[in-house]
Design a protein around this motif. Structure first.
Motif, short mmCIF file in Angstrom:
data_model
loop_
_atom_site.label_atom_id
_atom_site.label_comp_id
_atom_site.label_asym_id
_atom_site.label_seq_id
_atom_site.Cartn_x
_atom_site.Cartn_y
_atom_site.Cartn_z
N ASP A 1 -40.25 48.44 25.98
CA ASP A 1 -39.27 49.52 26.06
C ASP A 1 -39.46 50.53 24.91
OD1 ASP A 1 -37.13 51.09 26.46
OD2 ASP A 1 -35.62 49.59 25.93
N PRO A 2 -39.73 51.79 25.24
CA PRO A 2 -39.90 52.80 24.20
C PRO A 2 -38.65 53.01 23.35
CG PRO A 2 -40.57 53.66 26.34
CD PRO A 2 -39.92 52.33 26.59
N GLU A 3 -37.49 52.60 23.86
CA GLU A 3 -36.25 52.77 23.09
C GLU A 3 -36.29 51.93 21.80
OE1 GLU A 3 -33.00 54.21 23.89
OE2 GLU A 3 -34.16 55.46 25.25
N THR A 4 -36.86 50.72 21.91
CA THR A 4 -36.84 49.83 20.76
C THR A 4 -38.17 49.75 20.05
OG1 THR A 4 -37.35 48.00 22.22
CG2 THR A 4 -35.04 48.36 21.74
N MET A 5 -39.25 50.06 20.76
CA MET A 5 -40.58 49.93 20.16
C MET A 5 -41.43 51.13 20.58
SD MET A 5 -43.19 46.77 20.67
CE MET A 5 -42.02 45.43 20.70
N GLY B 1 -46.45 61.08 33.84
CA GLY B 1 -45.28 61.25 32.97
C GLY B 1 -44.49 59.97 32.78
N ASP B 2 -44.43 59.12 33.82
CA ASP B 2 -43.65 57.89 33.72
C ASP B 2 -44.13 56.99 32.59
OD1 ASP B 2 -42.09 58.59 35.78
OD2 ASP B 2 -43.17 57.44 37.31
N ALA B 3 -45.46 56.90 32.47
CA ALA B 3 -46.02 56.00 31.46
C ALA B 3 -45.85 56.57 30.06
CB ALA B 3 -47.50 55.74 31.74
N ALA B 4 -45.73 57.89 29.97
CA ALA B 4 -45.66 58.53 28.65
C ALA B 4 -44.22 58.74 28.19
CB ALA B 4 -46.39 59.87 28.68
N ALA B 5 -43.28 58.70 29.11
CA ALA B 5 -41.90 59.06 28.80
C ALA B 5 -41.33 58.20 27.68
CB ALA B 5 -41.04 58.94 30.05
#
Lengths: 415, 289
Positions: A254-258, A275-279
């Motif tokens: 999860d980009p939110e935490t890591m 875009g999905d993978a980079a978001a």
């Protein structure tokens, strides 16, 4: 009738050239040896159109040609046209050197715009230093260079990291995982990053490098899971960056935490991975395509009108574009007979202009450029949202990670 | 200790991708003896077929798998009919010929689809992750593992339980003798080559959501595939699956405890040492010659 007209035209051109070149110089200097002749200024354009980095370099070639066309359409430089000599070095450093020699010696170009990779820049450097010509390099790079024959218009490590690293540290935490491709650029960026982290009191949980072109990141992702870093600082390049992002997402991280924080992921890479993978991941750069300024809107519109509506501009194509305008401003200051690489270098020192990213200035001491670092977060539509812009332009310090070395106007000095 | 289980699963996942890529090569190399350097390009063409079907027709990856297999198999068949079959008696020339076919395929894709990096959307059904013995694992990687095992099973069945397989094994042992018994060896070879190419295409399509798709992508896969085949031993399906498992686990663990650069170097070194002492690979069939 036609013959008459042609001879008349020839005569008037010759007369024009005579007056334009100024009376005394015509006799002092050998006319055939002058860099600007017959109202034309020849410059080289040396970006690969084929080979592994052909795609990205083609966008630099296009940005450069766009600027040249715009300048010529607006009347050229003091009435003289810029004539681009385009060569394709095919992503091969040895071919870069060969084509550079051809442009400098064969075509007598007064400057050459070119290179994306550091390897190709290093390959052409001896040519430009030996022949006292001038190379204009638009790419962000690892710094540690102080050549007097290169004009650097991309960012050096301090310009991408000075704002970015403290911001991430503040927002996400102190445990960092450094991952890069295995070559000089990521190692130098990480050297500087470790220095900044040490000052902030951060901790590097792991630093590792994967082979260029690597595409299996499952073990790396296991290490992310185990270490649970607060920030993944990525200088992975090329097709590896696509694989890393897509596998990170497939693994359910999860980009939110890591979040991954990158210095190399531009609109171009995002288009390749989706875009999905980079978001949710972050990038620091002086330029993003969504940057709102009249200059950028004009640049993006002109670029798309010229090369296609689906094309993107990015943080290397923007310097490729504005550096041609820096060249113009420098040459404008010179009399036609004085147009020569050495004089252009002196004239470009301290030149300022409003680039798409903001007001930029060429630093007289280092020949690098004052730029405007920005922090962007990627969104699923493939564009970035700019979260923060530096309050002032940032000075380029190519030897920032090496306090005992300083790049000065007279070259590298050891303190 | 808690790192071992996830790493074992990761190793299995790497192994399944290796198996998928190497299976087609093992069949072609093992039966016809053709060193097919264009194998990586069949993988690449499979990935591009997936991308094309998705962007042009809007077909999802799962729905396109059969079409991709048939498309690349047809291409393989054409290559065999047009070029390879003239070279069975000159095995060294096949290296140059297949390498040339690979270059042609790369440039053809570059000219038609463009050289940009591409990606294929992961099927939304398989986008999540599942816990396996308490380890969060990407569902898509599990899917690849299952499919690789199924394809291996199918190949084994074709080779050892069908008429065509029996004829193929007969030709492999002695082509002239088999022909004397009325086996149409030309047809069998064409079918084998097409099947191997189709498997490579499937492999490309299956890895495309995880990795980037580019005209040059085949180069790395062909190296991996040859490593598997050389280590496992030519002509041995069991060897292929065992060596995939060994290489997958080895690179996975080395990458975890050291890094990927090291893993690559050590794995290659291990293979070099092994073929120095056992040039026929781990498994080899004893054939009465």
């Amino acid at each position: 009738m036609t013959i008459k007209r042609r001879t008349f035209l020839k005569g008037s051109i010759a007369a024009g050239a005579f007056y334009a070149s100024g009376f005394p110089h015509v006799w002092i200097k050998d006319h055939s040896q002058a860099y600007a002749a017959d109202g034309e200024i020849k410059v080289g354009v040396l970006f690969s159109l084929t080979g592994t980095t052909g795609i990205i370099e083609e966008s630099l070639n296009k940005a450069t040609l766009l600027a040249i066309e715009e300048i010529n359409d607006a009347g050229g430089i003091n009435g003289m046209k810029i004539v681009p000599v385009v060569e394709d070095p095919a992503s091969d450093p040895a071919t870069f050197a060969e084509k550079a020699r051809k442009l400098v010696l064969g075509d007598r170009c007064v400057s050459v715009f070119g290179s994306y990779t550091s390897a190709s820049r290093k390959a052409v450097l001896p040519v430009f230093e030996k022949r006292k010509n001038l190379y204009w390099y638009p790419t962000l790079y690892e710094g540690r260079e102080c050549s007097k024959n290169v004009i650097y218009t991309g960012a050096v490590p301090n310009q991408q990291q000075d704002e970015f690293v403290p911001w991430l540290f503040e927002k996400f935490g102190k445990r960092w995982y450094l991952i890069g491709s295995n070559y000089i650029y990521p190692k130098e960026e990480n050297n500087y990053c470790k220095k900044l982290l040490a000052e902030l009191g951060g901790e590097v949980v792991n630093e590792e490098y994967v082979p260029l072109g690597h595409s299996e990141f499952s073990s790396v992702i296991n290490k992310f899971r185990n270490e649970k870093p607060d920030v993944i600082f990525s200088t992975v390049v090329g097709d590896s960056v696509v694989a890393l992002h897509r596998q990170y997402r497939a693994a359910g991280l999860d980009p939110e935490t890591m979040p991954m924080a990158s210095l190399t992921t531009s609109e171009n890479e995002v288009a390749a991975m989706g875009g999905d993978a980079a978001a949710g991941h972050f990038t620091s750069a002086p330029y993003f395509m969504v940057w709102e300024s009249p200059e950028n809107e004009a640049f993006v519109r002109a670029y798309r009108d010229r090369w296609g509506q689906d094309k993107v501009t990015h943080f290397v194509s923007e310097p490729s574009y504005f550096q041609v305008y820096m060249f113009k401003q420098a040459v404008e200051k010179l009399a036609p007979s004085d147009i020569a690489p050495d004089n252009i270098r002196e004239a470009v020192k301290g030149v300022e202009l409003t680039a798409p990213q903001g007001q930029v200035r060429l630093d007289p001491a280092t020949l690098h450029t004052f730029l405007w670092p920005k922090i962007g977060v990627c969104k699923s539509d493939g564009q970035f949202e700019i979260l923060k812009q530096s309050n002032e332009w940032l000075e380029p310090v190519p030897y920032k990670a090496y306090p005992n070395q300083v790049c000065t106007e007279n070259g590298l000095s050891e303190v | 200790m808690d790192a071992v289980l996830p790493q074992l699963i990761t190793g299995l996942s790497i192994a399944s991708i290796l198996l998928l890529v190497a299976l087609g090569l093992a069949i072609i190399y093992g039966t016809t003896g053709v060193i097919n350097l264009a194998h990586g390009e069949f993988v690449m063409l499979g990935a591009y077929s997936a991308w094309m079907l998705q962007t042009v027709i809007g077909l999802g990856l799962l729905e396109s798998l059969v079409i991709i297999f048939l498309m690349v198999a047809l291409l393989g068949w054409l290559v065999e009919r047009g070029v390879i079959r003239h070279l069975y008696k000159r095995p060294l020339d096949t290296i140059l010929a297949t390498w040339g076919i690979g270059v042609i395929a790369q440039q053809a894709i570059r000219l038609t689809a463009g050289g940009e990096l591409r990606y294929v959307e992961m099927p939304s059904l398989l986008a999540g992750s599942v816990p396996i013995f308490g380890v969060e694992t990407s569902l898509f990687r599990v899917f690849i593992l299952v499919l690789a095992a199924a394809l291996f099973g199918l190949t084994w069945y074709l080779m050892y339980r069908t008429d065509i397989g029996m004829k193929l094994r007969a030709i492999t042992q002695n082509r002239e003798m088999a022909s004397c018994f009325g086996i149409n060896s030309r047809r069998i070879y064409s079918l084998t080559f097409a099947y191997g190419a189709g498997l490579a295409g499937l492999a490309g399509a299956l890895v495309s959501p995880l990795k980037s798709v580019s005209p040059e992508m085949g180069t790395t896969y062909v190296i991996d595939a040859f490593m598997v085949v050389v280590l496992g031993g030519v002509e041995s399906l069991i060897g292929t699956i065992v060596s995939s498992a060994i290489l997958g686990q080895l690179t996975g663990f080395l990458a975890f405890y050291s890094n990927d650069t090291m893993a690559k170097a050590v794995t290659l070194l291990a293979i070099v040492i092994l073929i120095r002492f056992r040039p026929q690979g781990l498994f080899s069939k004893k054939v009465r010659a």
